[in-house]
Design a protein around this motif. Structure first.
Motif, PDB file in Angstrom:
ATOM      1  N   SER A 168     103.265  70.445  32.712  1.00  0.00           N
ATOM      2  CA  SER A 168     103.863  71.394  31.774  1.00  0.00           C
ATOM      3  C   SER A 168     103.681  70.959  30.325  1.00  0.00           C
ATOM      4  CB  SER A 168     105.355  71.567  32.084  1.00  0.00           C
ATOM      5  OG  SER A 168     106.094  70.390  31.778  1.00  0.00           O
ATOM      6  N   ARG A 169     103.261  69.704  30.111  1.00  0.00           N
ATOM      7  CA  ARG A 169     103.008  69.206  28.764  1.00  0.00           C
ATOM      8  C   ARG A 169     101.504  69.178  28.531  1.00  0.00           C
ATOM      9  NH1 ARG A 169     106.939  63.888  28.056  1.00  0.00           N
ATOM     10  NH2 ARG A 169     108.893  64.849  28.768  1.00  0.00           N
ATOM     11  N   PRO A 170     100.999  69.960  27.600  1.00  0.00           N
ATOM     12  CA  PRO A 170      99.545  70.006  27.390  1.00  0.00           C
ATOM     13  C   PRO A 170      99.000  68.708  26.806  1.00  0.00           C
ATOM     14  CG  PRO A 170     100.680  71.271  25.693  1.00  0.00           C
ATOM     15  CD  PRO A 170     101.727  70.862  26.692  1.00  0.00           C
ATOM     16  N   VAL A 171      97.981  68.167  27.449  1.00  0.00           N
ATOM     17  CA  VAL A 171      97.328  66.942  26.993  1.00  0.00           C
ATOM     18  C   VAL A 171      95.813  67.168  27.014  1.00  0.00           C
ATOM     19  CG1 VAL A 171      96.875  64.506  27.490  1.00  0.00           C
ATOM     20  CG2 VAL A 171      99.175  65.428  27.792  1.00  0.00           C
ATOM     21  N   ALA A 172      95.168  66.979  25.887  1.00  0.00           N
ATOM     22  CA  ALA A 172      93.721  67.139  25.801  1.00  0.00           C
ATOM     23  C   ALA A 172      93.011  66.090  26.654  1.00  0.00           C
ATOM     24  CB  ALA A 172      93.265  67.019  24.338  1.00  0.00           C
ATOM     25  N   ARG A 173      91.954  66.519  27.333  1.00  0.00           N
ATOM     26  CA  ARG A 173      91.129  65.606  28.136  1.00  0.00           C
ATOM     27  C   ARG A 173      91.969  64.823  29.152  1.00  0.00           C
ATOM     28  NH1 ARG A 173      89.068  64.835  22.697  1.00  0.00           N
ATOM     29  NH2 ARG A 173      86.903  65.519  22.501  1.00  0.00           N
ATOM     30  N   ARG A 174      92.988  65.450  29.700  1.00  0.00           N
ATOM     31  CA  ARG A 174      93.942  64.752  30.576  1.00  0.00           C
ATOM     32  C   ARG A 174      93.243  64.051  31.747  1.00  0.00           C
ATOM     33  NH1 ARG A 174      98.461  67.999  31.321  1.00  0.00           N
ATOM     34  NH2 ARG A 174     100.042  66.431  30.869  1.00  0.00           N
ATOM     35  N   GLU A 175      92.457  64.778  32.512  1.00  0.00           N
ATOM     36  CA  GLU A 175      91.848  64.191  33.704  1.00  0.00           C
ATOM     37  C   GLU A 175      90.759  63.189  33.332  1.00  0.00           C
ATOM     38  OE1 GLU A 175      93.105  64.351  36.670  1.00  0.00           O
ATOM     39  OE2 GLU A 175      94.656  65.578  35.729  1.00  0.00           O
ATOM     40  N   LEU A 176      90.040  63.447  32.249  1.00  0.00           N
ATOM     41  CA  LEU A 176      89.038  62.490  31.782  1.00  0.00           C
ATOM     42  C   LEU A 176      89.707  61.171  31.403  1.00  0.00           C
ATOM     43  CD1 LEU A 176      86.095  61.867  30.959  1.00  0.00           C
ATOM     44  CD2 LEU A 176      86.653  62.767  28.683  1.00  0.00           C
ATOM     45  N   SER A 222     101.748  58.393  17.062  1.00  0.00           N
ATOM     46  CA  SER A 222     102.097  58.509  18.476  1.00  0.00           C
ATOM     47  C   SER A 222     101.621  59.838  19.016  1.00  0.00           C
ATOM     48  CB  SER A 222     103.626  58.421  18.661  1.00  0.00           C
ATOM     49  OG  SER A 222     104.018  58.782  19.968  1.00  0.00           O
ATOM     50  N   GLY A 223     101.160  59.849  20.260  1.00  0.00           N
ATOM     51  CA  GLY A 223     100.935  61.111  20.945  1.00  0.00           C
ATOM     52  C   GLY A 223     102.266  61.797  21.185  1.00  0.00           C
ATOM     53  N   GLU A 224     102.277  63.124  21.091  1.00  0.00           N
ATOM     54  CA  GLU A 224     103.560  63.834  21.195  1.00  0.00           C
ATOM     55  C   GLU A 224     104.166  63.723  22.593  1.00  0.00           C
ATOM     56  OE1 GLU A 224     103.779  68.082  21.060  1.00  0.00           O
ATOM     57  OE2 GLU A 224     101.686  68.340  21.705  1.00  0.00           O
ATOM     58  N   HIS A 225     103.357  63.402  23.603  1.00  0.00           N
ATOM     59  CA  HIS A 225     103.868  63.277  24.961  1.00  0.00           C
ATOM     60  C   HIS A 225     103.757  61.844  25.473  1.00  0.00           C
ATOM     61  CE1 HIS A 225     104.128  67.569  24.896  1.00  0.00           C
ATOM     62  NE2 HIS A 225     102.822  67.744  24.864  1.00  0.00           N
ATOM     63  N   ASP A 226     103.869  60.873  24.580  1.00  0.00           N
ATOM     64  CA  ASP A 226     103.807  59.465  24.989  1.00  0.00           C
ATOM     65  C   ASP A 226     104.992  59.176  25.904  1.00  0.00           C
ATOM     66  OD1 ASP A 226     103.738  56.657  25.202  1.00  0.00           O
ATOM     67  OD2 ASP A 226     102.892  56.444  23.198  1.00  0.00           O
ATOM     68  N   VAL A 249     100.654  63.112  17.103  1.00  0.00           N
ATOM     69  CA  VAL A 249      99.402  63.772  17.451  1.00  0.00           C
ATOM     70  C   VAL A 249      99.667  64.761  18.584  1.00  0.00           C
ATOM     71  CG1 VAL A 249      96.997  63.427  18.083  1.00  0.00           C
ATOM     72  CG2 VAL A 249      98.247  61.603  16.920  1.00  0.00           C
ATOM     73  N   PRO A 250      99.430  66.043  18.375  1.00  0.00           N
ATOM     74  CA  PRO A 250      99.711  67.026  19.422  1.00  0.00           C
ATOM     75  C   PRO A 250      98.730  66.914  20.580  1.00  0.00           C
ATOM     76  CG  PRO A 250      98.630  68.088  17.566  1.00  0.00           C
ATOM     77  CD  PRO A 250      98.925  66.681  17.145  1.00  0.00           C
ATOM     78  N   GLU A 251      99.171  67.388  21.729  1.00  0.00           N
ATOM     79  CA  GLU A 251      98.361  67.437  22.946  1.00  0.00           C
ATOM     80  C   GLU A 251      97.767  66.070  23.279  1.00  0.00           C
ATOM     81  OE1 GLU A 251      95.566  70.623  22.955  1.00  0.00           O
ATOM     82  OE2 GLU A 251      97.086  72.161  22.595  1.00  0.00           O
ATOM     83  N   ALA A 252      98.600  65.052  23.208  1.00  0.00           N
ATOM     84  CA  ALA A 252      98.170  63.690  23.527  1.00  0.00           C
ATOM     85  C   ALA A 252      99.363  62.914  24.058  1.00  0.00           C
ATOM     86  CB  ALA A 252      97.592  62.994  22.292  1.00  0.00           C
ATOM     87  N   ASP A 253      99.069  61.876  24.859  1.00  0.00           N
ATOM     88  CA  ASP A 253     100.132  61.006  25.345  1.00  0.00           C
ATOM     89  C   ASP A 253      99.873  59.584  24.846  1.00  0.00           C
ATOM     90  OD1 ASP A 253      98.165  60.000  27.119  1.00  0.00           O
ATOM     91  OD2 ASP A 253      98.842  61.256  28.767  1.00  0.00           O
ATOM     92  N   HIS A 254     100.237  58.570  25.624  1.00  0.00           N
ATOM     93  CA  HIS A 254     100.061  57.194  25.160  1.00  0.00           C
ATOM     94  C   HIS A 254      98.601  56.881  24.857  1.00  0.00           C
ATOM     95  CE1 HIS A 254     101.189  53.026  24.583  1.00  0.00           C
ATOM     96  NE2 HIS A 254     100.235  52.650  25.407  1.00  0.00           N
ATOM     97  N   TRP A 255      97.682  57.463  25.635  1.00  0.00           N
ATOM     98  CA  TRP A 255      96.260  57.166  25.439  1.00  0.00           C
ATOM     99  C   TRP A 255      95.622  58.159  24.464  1.00  0.00           C
ATOM    100  CZ3 TRP A 255      92.855  53.366  26.344  1.00  0.00           C
ATOM    101  CH2 TRP A 255      93.322  52.278  27.099  1.00  0.00           C
ATOM    102  N   VAL A 256      96.305  58.361  23.358  1.00  0.00           N
ATOM    103  CA  VAL A 256      95.825  59.260  22.315  1.00  0.00           C
ATOM    104  C   VAL A 256      94.438  58.872  21.813  1.00  0.00           C
ATOM    105  CG1 VAL A 256      97.129  57.925  20.612  1.00  0.00           C
ATOM    106  CG2 VAL A 256      96.423  60.237  20.053  1.00  0.00           C
TER     107      VAL A 256
END
Length: 297
Positions: A168-176, A222-226, A249-256
């Protein structure tokens, strides 16, 4: 192509090495890149290509990492910071810029507090300023699988602990990013003699994020979904650094750095060369001393 030079050093009887990509037309101090506890000197191609045009880029196999000698028992942060100071001295420059990500952010911050006169600017990303007991237990279980030789489960657990898996939290290149991190952890598990000790050290011998800092221009992002340390916690950490900037950083988590590499590298280049970051200062403060900028577009 930049000339690559690898230099061997030692600190307190422990051998280690660093790598520098020469840039004769540099316009700022060398940029030392410090990453996770399992990352070595060849783990930063996504940044090298973008930082290289403006500065010499330096990466390292610090003690207990990569091809370096293992660290002796006991606290390690002082040894690692002394090793980093050895790199600065060997480069024969008055000061360096430091890009610290994740575990490396703690090392970079520790160096800035120990020898601030040698640090020109700091960029700190994915700062693990607060880790819960549940997270520690998760990574301890992962370390147990590694110690038992179950490298596949270890790699999966570490990747899941470092990345946001909430769809539910958008993350760019999530599976990559997930495949890359899991593969990198599997590679470290299979080929690094320090993997178990490195993970244990990252969990138990943590850098001190409690104290403040002044006199060094600092950017924290920080990624917004870290899900390792929430952006709000990282913003609170940034507030202990006088005059620092904080970006989410939007649409990113810890591995921004994997999910939004172009944006991260661009803002790092701008900050290290004293150029505008491309966003105006936000209307509110992120606590005493830190300016909260709007999220990147």
């Amino acid at each position: 192509m930049s000339e690559e030079v690898i230099r061997s050093l030692s600190v307190r009887g422990v051998s280690y090495a660093y790598r520098v990509l020469r840039q004769p037309e540099r316009c700022t101090e060398p940029i030392l890149v410090l990453g996770g506890a399992l990352q070595g000197m060849f783990g930063w191609p996504q940044l090298e290509d973008r930082l290289g045009p403006v500065a010499e880029v330096v990466t390292a196999d610090l003690p207990g990492m990569g091809s370096a000698d293992p660290l002796p028992p006991g606290p390690s942060v002082d040894v690692l910071c002394a090793a980093i100071l050895g790199i600065v001295d060997d480069l024969a420059v008055p000061r360096i810029n430091v890009f610290g990500f994740s575990y490396g952010a703690g090392l970079a911050f520790g160096c800035a507090r120990r020898f601030p006169e040698r640090i020109a600017r700091l960029v700190l990303g994915g700062v693990p300023a607060h880790i819960t007991e549940e997270q520690v237990a998760h990574w301890q279980r992962a370390a147990g699988h590694l110690k038992d030789g179950d490298t596949g489960t270890f790699a999966t657990m570490v990747a899941e602990g470092l990345l946001c898996r909430d769809e539910s939290r958008p993350v760019a290149r999530r599976e990559l990013a997930y495949r890359y991190v899991r593969r990198a952890m599997l590679q470290a598990a299979l080929h690094s003699p320090h993997a178990v000790d490195s993970l244990r050290r990252a969990l138990t011998d943590r850098p001190d994020f409690s104290g403040g800092l002044s006199g060094i221009p600092t950017l924290v992002f920080s990624g917004e979904h870290d899900t390792v340390t929430a952006p709000s916690r990282q913003r609170d950490f940034a507030a202990t650094i006088a005059g620092s900037r904080f970006l989410t950083v939007p649409e990113a988590d810890h591995w921004v750095v994997l999910e939004r590499p172009e944006e991260v590298a661009d803002v790092a280049v701008r900050f290290f060369t004293d150029r505008p970051l491309g966003t105006a200062a936000g209307p509110g403060a992120a606590g005493a001393g830190a300016v909260a900028d709007p999220a990147w577009a």
